[in-house]
Motif scaffolding. Structure first.
Motif, PDB file in Angstrom:
ATOM      1  N   GLN A 155      49.674  28.775   2.829  1.00  0.00           N
ATOM      2  CA  GLN A 155      49.376  27.397   3.201  1.00  0.00           C
ATOM      3  C   GLN A 155      49.816  27.055   4.613  1.00  0.00           C
ATOM      4  O   GLN A 155      49.401  26.071   5.184  1.00  0.00           O
ATOM      5  CB  GLN A 155      50.047  26.434   2.225  1.00  0.00           C
ATOM      6  CG  GLN A 155      49.107  26.054   1.096  1.00  0.00           C
ATOM      7  CD  GLN A 155      49.818  25.391  -0.044  1.00  0.00           C
ATOM      8  OE1 GLN A 155      50.924  24.904   0.123  1.00  0.00           O
ATOM      9  NE2 GLN A 155      49.186  25.374  -1.189  1.00  0.00           N
ATOM     10  N   ASN A 156      50.743  27.834   5.154  1.00  0.00           N
ATOM     11  CA  ASN A 156      51.102  27.562   6.540  1.00  0.00           C
ATOM     12  C   ASN A 156      51.523  28.855   7.232  1.00  0.00           C
ATOM     13  O   ASN A 156      51.585  29.925   6.622  1.00  0.00           O
ATOM     14  CB  ASN A 156      52.213  26.503   6.625  1.00  0.00           C
ATOM     15  CG  ASN A 156      53.455  26.902   5.851  1.00  0.00           C
ATOM     16  OD1 ASN A 156      53.821  28.078   5.848  1.00  0.00           O
ATOM     17  ND2 ASN A 156      54.073  25.943   5.191  1.00  0.00           N
ATOM     18  N   SER A 170      41.689  25.563   6.281  1.00  0.00           N
ATOM     19  CA  SER A 170      41.572  24.462   5.327  1.00  0.00           C
ATOM     20  C   SER A 170      42.112  23.189   5.947  1.00  0.00           C
ATOM     21  O   SER A 170      42.185  22.159   5.306  1.00  0.00           O
ATOM     22  CB  SER A 170      42.314  24.814   4.035  1.00  0.00           C
ATOM     23  OG  SER A 170      43.629  25.205   4.345  1.00  0.00           O
ATOM     24  N   SER A 171      42.572  23.304   7.195  1.00  0.00           N
ATOM     25  CA  SER A 171      43.077  22.115   7.878  1.00  0.00           C
ATOM     26  C   SER A 171      41.969  21.522   8.744  1.00  0.00           C
ATOM     27  O   SER A 171      40.976  22.184   9.026  1.00  0.00           O
ATOM     28  CB  SER A 171      44.258  22.472   8.776  1.00  0.00           C
ATOM     29  OG  SER A 171      45.140  23.322   8.097  1.00  0.00           O
ATOM     30  N   GLN A 184      55.624  26.984  -0.198  1.00  0.00           N
ATOM     31  CA  GLN A 184      54.450  27.192  -1.042  1.00  0.00           C
ATOM     32  C   GLN A 184      54.905  27.740  -2.378  1.00  0.00           C
ATOM     33  O   GLN A 184      55.821  28.551  -2.446  1.00  0.00           O
ATOM     34  CB  GLN A 184      53.482  28.177  -0.374  1.00  0.00           C
ATOM     35  CG  GLN A 184      52.169  28.288  -1.134  1.00  0.00           C
ATOM     36  CD  GLN A 184      51.112  29.047  -0.343  1.00  0.00           C
ATOM     37  OE1 GLN A 184      51.336  29.448   0.790  1.00  0.00           O
ATOM     38  NE2 GLN A 184      49.946  29.214  -0.951  1.00  0.00           N
ATOM     39  N   ASN A 208      45.945  33.272   0.477  1.00  0.00           N
ATOM     40  CA  ASN A 208      45.763  31.917   1.001  1.00  0.00           C
ATOM     41  C   ASN A 208      47.091  31.239   1.325  1.00  0.00           C
ATOM     42  O   ASN A 208      47.466  30.258   0.706  1.00  0.00           O
ATOM     43  CB  ASN A 208      45.023  31.050  -0.020  1.00  0.00           C
ATOM     44  CG  ASN A 208      43.633  31.577  -0.295  1.00  0.00           C
ATOM     45  OD1 ASN A 208      42.854  31.794   0.641  1.00  0.00           O
ATOM     46  ND2 ASN A 208      43.345  31.833  -1.558  1.00  0.00           N
TER      47      ASN A 208
END
Lengths: 416, 372
Positions: free
Chosen positions: B241-242, B282-283, B229, B239
């Protein structure tokens, strides 16, 4: 901070503390000394004492006072410019009669012969022809046996060399002599050997050191920057010569370098030369063999210093804008100077004392000081001169070490 | 904050000072240390490459400095391809982790070195060395040897040396790694101050996420040879991302379970032990899929009244006293370790092992990622 201040302020506690610390230090020191004692005793008994005794031989004048005791006692009465008085002749005759039939006569003759060539013959001849008792005129007796006893040169030599200590060997080792008038002069050019010998020894040693440095530096640098596996292999290749005896390696060079040897044959086979090069019994052979023998002593100290040069310094220099040559000149070279100093000192000191290799591979004019020390010790049995040469060798090396130490710094001469 | 604050989290921007495109690096021809690195560095920004050791961050930096050559791809500086350019012609200042000052030169000679190799006049060198040393508050140390300086002073001198020739780009390879904690914090502020004063672009490599969060304009999180990220510190923290980024940056509770319900940007996940957690995502998930949940300990309310989407009562397994806070380790979701923090305010209940406690958190504070 505050704890130490308090301790220092109160009078009694620190004294006790100091005693305790001192006791602990003493115990530590005792332990260290005990551990070192065997090696110190060994070195002192078998190394330092013999060397000191041998060096003393360079000023020791044992033969003349020992075998001519009466002459030495009497000769002070003789003043140069006149003939020796009868008492001196008588004393010498008595001394020589005592030596009749003894092997010591030859020892005395040899010693006197160092100072004046022909003295040996004079002594042996006189001893042989002397009667058993001294006649009324000892002077006539000696002059009758050999006219040379009327020549003041022989008496001057006897007087000069009558002391327990002599500077004769030290002067000889410097191509100097003390004339009958006591002045120190240079010996005849035809007899001067030792100064040019020192020169040749230094020249050869410096040459070998420089060649070793030029060949060894890049090798050490590659070894230091190689990966561990490659570095181990290279280190082993460097060390292999260490595991073989010096004599074997030098003999191998004899085989390789002779006119019909491998090196010449290969060069001729490759068409590089037509006539075999003379690589043996000359200076080239000495250099080749000595460089080969001494190269590991240059590479190892260089390697150990280079190993300690952080690659980060080189990266930093190049990131700051220095091209490779500048990095080498301004960073790598200065950081490896301790290795250069240590390697050069080691190789130089070892090559100054080289004996076997020049003796086997070199010609008559390539012999170094070690050869002559061996010659005077083993063949000529002139230990006084041998030890005088050795003493000067030690002096020269010590001087070079001191100069290097002043210039480069003693801490950098260590071999790590 | 400065103008850099508006930098987008995108990897491609207009007129970057540095552009990595398609860069790969392998040392042994089998494993890739850096896989397909595409990164643009903005003029004047403070970019941190953050990641665990072996993640490829230092290799990327070394390729930018020119000490390592990319196996594939190109690196350009200021629009010029420098992939094959040797380090000494790149004009980049580099500060190394270990003390890289030349031990045989004084501090002044060290700092003057880049000017000397550039053939600058001596009086100009003297002037700029003095300026550079004063800039890092070492004005009185020019005649000392590196060994006579403390670790922090040495790193400041190294910094002065990397800045004295006024490069546009300065690379810092864990420069504070060898310093103790207090000095490290002090140096962080100093670095940040210099960055703002000089307006140079700084690329900073570290494995310390606190350092990255305090200093950076943007952070690129590396793992396994890839950028996971690239974002501003707050985005990265809020936030991730993973799951890797969530765990590497900041403290984190990790729960894994099966998706039992799917809403708009939200999921319900059965984490075991009869607990179903509502989380933001968000996934896209489908029922029955495995999910990993990430929850910051400080977002969990302990023993407070109020309405929360997630609300459980659990047993305390261990209480760790940390001075300013107490860390409670709880038995949650069938036994997996779950940490929460309670501020040590002096009053309030004393927690001890075996007590039950109510914990609650918002759905928005708990993130769900697909299980890898």
């Amino acid at each position: 901070m505050s704890a130490t201040t308090t301790l220092a302020d109160t009078g009694q506690v620190p004294r006790r503390l100091r005693t305790l610390v001192r006791r602990a230090e003493r115990q530590h020191l005792t332990k260290m000394l005990a551990l070192m004692a065997p090696s110190v005793v060994f070195v002192a008994l078998l190394f330092v004492v013999p060397i000191a005794l041998f060096l003393f031989r360079s000023v020791d004048n044992v033969e003349i006072p020992k075998y001519l005791p009466s002459t030495v006692a009497e000769i002070g009465q003789w003043h140069e410019g006149e003939m020796p008085p009868e008492g001196v002749y008588r004393a010498l005759t008595e001394d020589l009669i005592a030596l009749k039939g003894e092997p010591e006569a030859a020892v005395l003759g040899r010693r006197l012969n160092y100072s004046v060539p022909g003295f040996r013959g004079l002594v042996t001849r006189t001893v042989r022809q002397l009667p058993d008792t001294v006649p009324a005129s000892a002077r006539d007796l000696l002059a009758g046996i050999d006219e040379r006893w009327l020549d003041p040169v022989y008496w001057a030599t006897l007087k000069q060399q009558s002391g327990r200590i002599t500077d004769f060997y030290l002067l000889s080792a410097m191509d100097l002599q003390r004339g009958t008038d006591g002045a120190i002069t240079q010996v005849d050019e035809t007899q001067a050997v030792f100064l040019s010998l020192y020169g040749r020894t230094l020249y050869t040693s410096v040459g070998v050191t420089v060649i070793c440095l030029l060949i060894g530096y890049p090798v050490a640098a590659v070894m230091a920057s190689a990966g561990p596996a490659a570095a181990n292999w290279l280190l082993m290749l460097v060390l292999v010569p260490f595991w073989t005896s010096l004599l074997v390696r030098t003999t191998a060079w004899v085989v390789l370098l002779q006119t019909e040897g491998l090196v010449n044959k290969i060069l001729i086979y490759l068409g590089i030369i037509n006539e075999p090069l003379s690589l043996m019994f000359n200076t080239a052979g000495v250099f080749i063999a000595m460089v080969h023998v001494l190269l590991p002593y240059m590479i190892l100290p260089l390697y150990s210093v280079m190993k300690g040069v952080s690659p980060v310094h080189l990266r930093a220099a190049s990131s700051l804008g220095a091209p490779p040559v500048t990095v080498f000149r301004t960073v790598y070279l200065p950081l490896t100077i301790p290795g250069i100093a240590a390697g050069c000192t080691l190789v130089f000191v070892l090559s100054v004392g080289f004996y076997v290799t020049p003796a086997l591979v070199g010609g008559p004019s390539d012999q170094m000081i070690g050869y002559f020390i061996a010659y005077f010790t083993n063949s000529a049995v002139n230990w006084g001169l041998a030890s005088a040469l050795g003493a000067f060798l030690i002096l020269v090396i010590a001087a070079i070490y001191l100069v290097l130490g002043k210039v480069v710094g003693f801490d950098k001469l260590r071999v790590r | 904050m400065n103008a850099i604050a508006s930098i987008p989290g995108k990897s491609q921007i207009e007129d970057p000072i540095v552009r990595f495109s398609g860069v790969r690096k392998s040392y042994d021809g089998e494993t890739l240390v850096v896989r397909d690195l595409n990164l643009d560095i903005v003029r004047g920004e403070f970019l941190t490459l953050l990641g665990p050791s072996g993640s490829g961050k230092t290799t990327s930096l070394m390729m930018l400095a020119g000490f390592e050559a990319p196996t594939e791809g190109t690196i350009s500086i200021g629009g010029k391809d420098v992939t094959a350019l040797p380090p000494h012609r790149r004009g980049i200042g580099v500060v190394f982790q270990n003390y890289s000052l030349f031990p045989h030169m004084t501090i002044g000679q060290n700092v003057g070195y880049p000017l000397r190799v550039r053939g600058t006049a001596q009086d100009e060198i003297d002037k700029r060395v003095m300026e550079a040393l004063e800039m890092v508050e070492l004005g009185a140390f020019g005649d000392r040897r590196p060994a006579q300086l403390s670790g922090g002073q040495q790193q400041r001198a190294a910094l002065a040396r990397a800045l004295v020739f006024r490069p546009d780009l300065v690379l810092l390879d864990e420069p504070l790694g060898a310093l103790d904690k207090q000095l490290r914090e002090q140096m962080q502020y100093e670095l940040k101050r210099l960055h703002e004063e000089l307006k140079v672009t700084m690329v900073y490599v570290t494995h310390d996420q606190t350092e990255a969060l305090t200093m950076s304009d943007r952070i690129a999180v590396f793992n396994d040879g890839r950028i996971q990220q690239l974002a501003r510190p707050a985005d990265l923290y809020e936030n991730p991302q993973n799951a890797f980024v969530a765990e590497f940056v900041g403290e984190n509770n990790r729960l894994s379970g099966i998706v039992t319900g799917v809403g708009e940007n939200s999921v319900q996940v059965d984490v075991g032990g009869a607990a179903v957690v509502k989380a933001r995502t968000s996934s896209r998930f489908a029922k029955g899929e495995k999910a990993v949940l990430s929850l910051r300990p400080e977002r969990v309310a302990v023993a407070q009244a109020g309405k929360w989407e997630n609300d459980f009562t659990v047993d305390i397994d261990k209480v760790v006293y940390l001075g300013d806070i107490n860390r409670l380790l709880l038995r949650f979701a069938g036994g997996s370790e779950f940490a929460v923090r309670v501020a040590n305010v002096g009053s309030g209940p004393a927690y001890k092992r075996g007590d039950s406690v109510r914990i609650a958190w918002r759905q928005a504070d708990c993130l769900a990622f697909p299980a890898e």
